[in-house]
Enzyme design. Structure first.
Site, short mmCIF file in Angstrom:
data_model
loop_
_atom_site.label_atom_id
_atom_site.label_comp_id
_atom_site.label_asym_id
_atom_site.label_seq_id
_atom_site.Cartn_x
_atom_site.Cartn_y
_atom_site.Cartn_z
N LYS A 282 0.84 -1.19 0.00
CA LYS A 282 0.00 0.00 0.00
C LYS A 282 0.88 1.25 0.00
O LYS A 282 1.86 1.32 0.74
CB LYS A 282 -0.89 0.00 1.25
CG LYS A 282 -2.34 -0.35 0.98
CD LYS A 282 -3.19 -0.15 2.20
CE LYS A 282 -4.63 0.11 1.80
NZ LYS A 282 -5.49 0.37 2.97
N GLU A 365 -19.10 -6.27 10.20
CA GLU A 365 -20.04 -5.51 11.01
C GLU A 365 -21.13 -6.38 11.64
O GLU A 365 -21.58 -6.13 12.76
CB GLU A 365 -20.70 -4.41 10.16
CG GLU A 365 -19.74 -3.30 9.73
CD GLU A 365 -18.97 -3.63 8.48
OE1 GLU A 365 -18.13 -2.79 8.07
OE2 GLU A 365 -19.17 -4.73 7.90
N ARG A 393 -25.20 -2.96 7.22
CA ARG A 393 -24.97 -4.38 6.98
C ARG A 393 -25.35 -5.24 8.19
O ARG A 393 -25.44 -6.45 8.07
CB ARG A 393 -23.49 -4.60 6.66
CG ARG A 393 -22.93 -3.63 5.63
CD ARG A 393 -21.50 -3.90 5.28
NE ARG A 393 -21.44 -4.73 4.09
CZ ARG A 393 -20.30 -5.13 3.53
NH1 ARG A 393 -19.16 -4.81 4.07
NH2 ARG A 393 -20.32 -5.87 2.44
#
Length: 619
Positions: A282, A365, A393
């Site tokens: 990243k 979640e 969600r």
């Protein structure tokens, strides 16, 4: 733009370049992304990490005949550059410009609108089956990060995809990160695979030998086949992905364009589902992002030379984290839960101070809410900090695993209301409507930092059952000097005898106060009812409006099931005789723009409020 990038109008142009030119192109793309994000803000580290991978994908596959599905989609900037949107990149995340995520309305090279994690494999499998049913020989590729593999939906997709016959490829983009550092068994599992560099070579050699053993008749063939299987298992361990039906290959260097092109070309020829494990970094190519990929995941405008953000000051996320830490210092029952958003939700300090009571469950979640329910059943006081759009969600779990049992679970809902540049997939406009329909639920909506501290304390200690405290992205807005924060269920502000009452809650109370000042100059006196506890509504707040000639309700959320609908219904139940006007987000998804531009478009800024009141009241 760079010399080579200037000549790229579509992915087909890549195939005329040499490998050296492709490497130069990758450097030019990186510089273009850095310049754009420095100016507009956006997702930097994730996009810098997939430049070579994206170039290789478009070199090998032919979109839109083939489909590439990006998980989340926050790493799709290179994809946009290569698929005809190069000149529009400077507009990304601005009003009327490109979305920061894949969007079929922008290009037929984007097969699906995305923005949330762990969906790519399911989407790609659906697309692949559709191609199969249409006798379309095109390939479908899902690109999913290792962070997204902490989400259960990814495994639901993998479970079904392993049975798909052909033309289906999953690329595991392994950068050891989601937004925060990855946690849990999957992270450890992938780390183990990464430390076995001889895995693929040994596997290929063994399979090559065994697959060429001579066969003498069916009985001997069966025996040899079983022996080959046993020998393979003895010589090397299969991966989880192979057990699920995939041909696993990797890990490969995701920044080696030539190798990635070769690997992808080979994967196209395998007549079964394939999973390619690719290692990337990243922030690749920008030192500040490489050293701190967490901070450069999603950024505001910044100085390229120093890496310093132009955003400054206190914000609601930081205030929440400090407030929760202060309470946790006094009460050992308080626990903090995040779904891979430690930094984004302001919990870095809490984690350092109370590591045993901090839980990062990954991008899960649903699990987070049920896990919180278990903590609460065990006598703890769990607080789940989550973005409004991601809480969507886990509504089933809020109902079934928390509210149904009246458990003491607190939801700290960050990014409530309009979020701005992230757009349609991230707007926090649905949480109130979804949560207010659930029994045993109390919802608070502070407008200011000090209110957040007071209402968070109430949510945890003074209300039974499931509670929610929702607050916006960024910092607090205008606060009148003569307005006193009380922490009451509602506040009244302005002329107590005014014939016009304006009711609202949360951040846009600031807009209401500014609108009232403007209206005062026009000779219209306004009283404001500010709801702090928005569900259940305090009956006295309703009573406070009963003598008004005209009641206006402004809400930064959807109309259906919102507070405004409920509030006005309660007024009519008490035989309210005046007029009412409800200004909310109507049946639509709100596109990307700045927060202030979005509020203005929705008629929820001070000017919009003033104009609506002026027009309706003077009719």
């Amino acid at each position: 733009m760079g010399k080579i990038l200037d000549c790229i109008e579509s992915p087909r142009d890549l195939r005329s370049l040499t490998m050296d030119e492709l490497n130069v192109l990758c450097r030019e793309i990186r510089q273009e992304i850095i310049r754009t994000v420095a100016k507009n803000g956006g997702h930097l580290a994730s996009n810098l990490g997939v430049v070579e991978l994206t170039v290789a994908l478009h070199y090998v596959f032919d979109v839109p005949f083939d489909n590439i599905v990006w998980d989340v989609g926050h790493q799709s900037y290179t994809h946009k550059i290569l698929t005809g949107r190069k000149k529009q990149l400077c507009t990304i995340r601005t009003q009327g410009g490109l979305s920061g995520y894949p969007n079929p309305k922008e290009s037929d090279c984007d097969p699906f609108h995305s923005g949330h994690s762990s969906t790519s494999i399911s989407v790609a499998l659906g697309l692949a089956n559709a191609k199969n049913l249409h006798n379309d020989p095109g390939h479908v590729v899902a690109v999913i990060g290792d962070g997204a593999l902490t989400g259960g939906l990814a495994y639901e997709g993998l479970n079904n995809a392993g049975r798909f016959p052909k033309n289906f490829i999953v690329i595991l983009n392994d950068n050891k990160m989601s937004i925060s550092k990855n946690v849990g068994s999957i992270a450890r599992y992938l780390a183990h695979i990464r430390t076995q560099p001889g895995y693929l070579k040994a596997k290929g050699t063994v399979e090559g030998i065994l697959d060429h053993l001579p066969v003498l008749g069916d009985p001997i063939s069966n025996v040899l086949q079983k022996s080959k299987t046993l020998l393979k298992q003895a010589l090397y361990k299969g991966t989880l992905f192979e057990d699920m039906g995939f041909a696993y290959y990797g890990p490969y260097d995701g920044h080696d364009v030539e190798q990635m092109i070769s690997v992808l070309q080979s994967a196209k020829e395998i007549n079964r589902p394939v999973l390619l494990h690719v290692i990337t970094a990243k922030g690749k190519g920008y030192t500040f992002a490489e050293k701190n990929p967490d901070a450069f995941h999603g950024v505001s405008c910044f100085d390229i030379k120093t890496g310093e953000s132009q955003a400054s000051g206190e914000n609601f996320s930081k205030v929440f984290g400090k407030s929760l830490s202060a309470m946790a210092k006094k009460d050992e029952r308080i626990c903090a839960i995040t779904a891979a958003m430690e930094s984004g939700t302001g919990l870095v300090g809490f984690h350092k101070a109370f590591p045993d009571r901090f839980f990062d469950v990954g991008i899960a979640e649903e699990h987070a809410v049920t896990f919180a329910g278990g903590l609460a059943a065990g006598g703890m006081l769990p607080v789940f900090a989550v973005y409004s759009s991601f809480l969507q969600r886990s509504i089933d779990q809020v109902i079934h695993d928390a509210a149904l049992q009246n458990l003491k679970v607190t939801l700290a809902i960050d990014r409530a209301g309009v979020v701005g540049e992230d757009g349609e997939t991230h707007q926090g406009l649905f949480d109130v409507s979804l949560l207010s329909a659930i029994p045993n639920m109390t919802i608070f909506s502070p407008a200011y930092h000090e209110e957040l501290e007071l209402l968070l304390h109430q949510a945890i200690y003074e209300c039974p059952g499931v509670t929610a405290v929702r607050y916006p992205r960024g910092g607090q807005l205008y606060q009148p000097e003569n307005f006193t924060i009380t922490g009451n269920s509602f506040d009244e502000y302005g002329d107590t005898e005014a014939p016009v009452v304006l009711v609202t809650y949360g951040r846009i109370f600031s807009m209401a106060c500014l609108a009232a000042k403007k209206l005062q100059k026009e000779g219209i006196s306004v009283r404001i009812i500010k709801l702090n506890r928005i569900h259940p509504v305090d009956p006295q707040a309703v009573s406070a409006c009963m003598n008004a000639r005209h009641t206006f309700f402004f809400e930064e959320g959807v109309r259906q099931g919102g507070v405004g609908e409920h509030f006005l219904y309660l007024m009519y139940q008490q035989n309210y005789a005046g007029k009412t006007t409800l200004q909310t987000v109507e049946n639509r998804f709100v596109k990307h723009a700045t927060m202030r531009q979005s509020l203005a478009e929705l008629g929820l800024d001070s000017e919009g409020m003033k104009n609506r009141i002026q027009t309706e009241y003077l009719k």
